[in-house]
Design an enzyme around this catalytic site. Structure first.
Site, PDB file in Angstrom:
ATOM      1  CE1 TYR A 224      -3.825   2.331   0.647  1.00 19.19           C
ATOM      2  CE2 TYR A 224      -2.446   3.249   2.374  1.00 19.19           C
ATOM      3  CZ  TYR A 224      -3.566   3.333   1.566  1.00 19.19           C
ATOM      4  OH  TYR A 224      -4.406   4.399   1.672  1.00 19.19           O
TER       5      TYR A 224
ATOM      6  CG  HIS B 119      -8.692   1.733   1.491  1.00 19.40           C
ATOM      7  ND1 HIS B 119      -9.969   1.833   2.007  1.00 19.40           N
ATOM      8  CD2 HIS B 119      -7.848   1.895   2.536  1.00 19.40           C
ATOM      9  CE1 HIS B 119      -9.895   2.064   3.310  1.00 19.40           C
ATOM     10  NE2 HIS B 119      -8.630   2.096   3.667  1.00 19.40           N
TER      11      HIS B 119
ATOM     12  CG  ASP C 130     -32.827  -7.745  18.989  1.00 23.09           C
ATOM     13  OD1 ASP C 130     -33.110  -8.008  17.798  1.00 23.09           O
ATOM     14  OD2 ASP C 130     -33.204  -6.701  19.557  1.00 23.09           O
TER      15      ASP C 130
ATOM     16  CE1 TYR D 270      -5.426   2.491  12.573  1.00 22.65           C
ATOM     17  CE2 TYR D 270      -7.568   1.849  11.740  1.00 22.65           C
ATOM     18  CZ  TYR D 270      -6.387   2.523  11.578  1.00 22.65           C
ATOM     19  OH  TYR D 270      -6.154   3.231  10.429  1.00 22.65           O
TER      20      TYR D 270
END
Length: 394
Positions: free
Chosen positions: A80, A121, A309, A373
């Site tokens: 990248y 990306h 749920d 992250y």
């Protein structure tokens, strides 16, 4: 599942061993180790990681049976560059990883080149301009010039056709390019296919939220704007629009909605409810998580919608990368979406770059998994982990 990470960005639920249950794929841009965790099912065993590839700066993946042998292969964009702020025009490679088949997932998998595209990306395999063959849609985050100049350019969204001789081909041919629709194209979620059978997307970009797909009559891509996103921070951050999008339905309220994190790597959670007249969707800001940092980024990074749920209506989850207190995953549930009324609760505290939703436990309820992250040039979470959160139905 895994702690002490020194890398973390991507997580995805995918069945790579053909066992009929979702495993977990992870990677990051710092070390580039691609790991797959096989689902132990009801055996009671652990989620043992298997290294299937080691790449330079892998960003995103798409999964499909590319060879036609019945096993799920992977496409990956990698190489990248240093970051979106400092990448070079030649940065960006797209490859596919061949699944070795049952019993062979311990890697390394065979890697074959597809092509190159600056700042690639996000990826998606499907049928986008034609229905007679598998295609790869490549979504760069910014333009091709590299560095700050590329950040001012439109992203070159590209379609590549799977070759007939996929094992013998030196690369895949580019069949369509769109250089006018988007800037700061960060993420997407699938939309319902067009009447032609071609796939469509909802795209989050500097322009906000858009429905996107191929116009067969005009032989070009078109983007229908649904909302402009966040604009009030642009003067001090340089970012506007939307970062990520998830679309959910609320049959009991007769409403369809789009949830978004805004703007690019933003701090704002907004919900858009569909307009009856086909115009821009109504936008409601639900939360603002902290202030942008010194480069204009906030803690928000990903959003997904699902019926968690089991009541027939979709909630959505927001991933916050951190730091605390703006870290973890928050769940939002509609009370009256048309009036902009939602309730939320925190369901995790671990840094979350992305969220993978699937029935990992096999009990009929949707669970979710996250990865911390940890990406140099953007944000390094403290103590990032890969974590699986079971839905106990309570």
């Amino acid at each position: 599942m895994a702690d002490g990470l020194t890398d973390g960005y991507w997580i995805e639920a995918v069945d790579l061993d053909g066992a009929g249950r979702p495993g977990i794929l992870t990677s990051g841009l710092a070390e580039g180790v691609v790991r797959w965790y096989a689902n132990p099912g009801r055996s009671g065993g652990g989620w043992t990681p298997r290294t299937i590839a080691e790449l330079s700066q892998p960003v995103a993946y798409a999964a499909a049976d590319i060879t036609g042998d019945g096993s799920m292969d992977l496409v990956v964009c990698h190489d990248y560059g240093e970051s979106m702020y400092a990448h070079k025009p030649h940065d960006g490679t797209i490859s596919w990883l061949r699944n070795p088949g049952p019993g062979g997932q311990d890697g390394p998998w065979e890697r074959r080149r597809i092509g190159g595209l600056t700042s690639a990306h996000r990826l998606r395999l499907g049928r986008f301009t034609r229905t007679d063959r598998l295609q790869l849609l490549v979504l760069p985050v910014v333009g091709g010039a590299g560095g700050r100049e590329g950040m001012a350019q439109p992203a070159a969204v590209s379609v590549l056709d799977r070759p007939d001789d996929v094992l013998g081909a030196a690369g895949w041919e580019t069949s369509a390019v769109d250089r006018s629709s988007f800037t700061f194209l960060h993420d997407y979620t699938p939309a319902a296919p067009a009447d032609s059978g071609l796939e469509r997307l909802y795209v989050a970009s500097g322009e906000g939220l858009s429905e996107y797909g191929w116009n067969t009559a005009r032989r070009s891509f078109e983007a229908r704007r649904l909302g402009a996103g966040e604009d009030s921070q642009h003067g001090r951050t340089g970012f506007r629009g939307s970062n990520s999008v998830a679309v959910g339905s609320l049959p009991g309220q007769q409403v369809r909605y789009a949830a978004a994190v805004e703007p690019f790597h933003g701090n704002t959670v907004a919900v858009y409810t569909e307009s009856a007249d086909g115009g821009l969707w109504q936008r409601t800001v639900l939360d603002v998580y902290g202030d942008p940092n010194e480069v204009g980024e906030g803690p928000g990074h990903h959003v997904v919608a699902a019926d968690l749920d089991g009541d027939g209506e979709d909630e959505f989850l927001v991933a916050l990368r951190g730091p605390l207190p703006w870290q973890g995953v928050f769940l939002y549930k509609a009370v009256d979406a048309g009036a902009g009324l939602w309730v939320k609760r925190r369901v995790s505290y671990d840094s979350a770059a992305r969220i993978a939703v699937a029935d990992f436990s096999g009990d009929g309820r949707l669970d979710f998994a996250t990865i911390g992250y940890y990406t140099p040039g953007y944000f390094l979470a403290e103590d990032p982990v890969v974590a699986l959160y079971r839905n106990l139905g309570v």
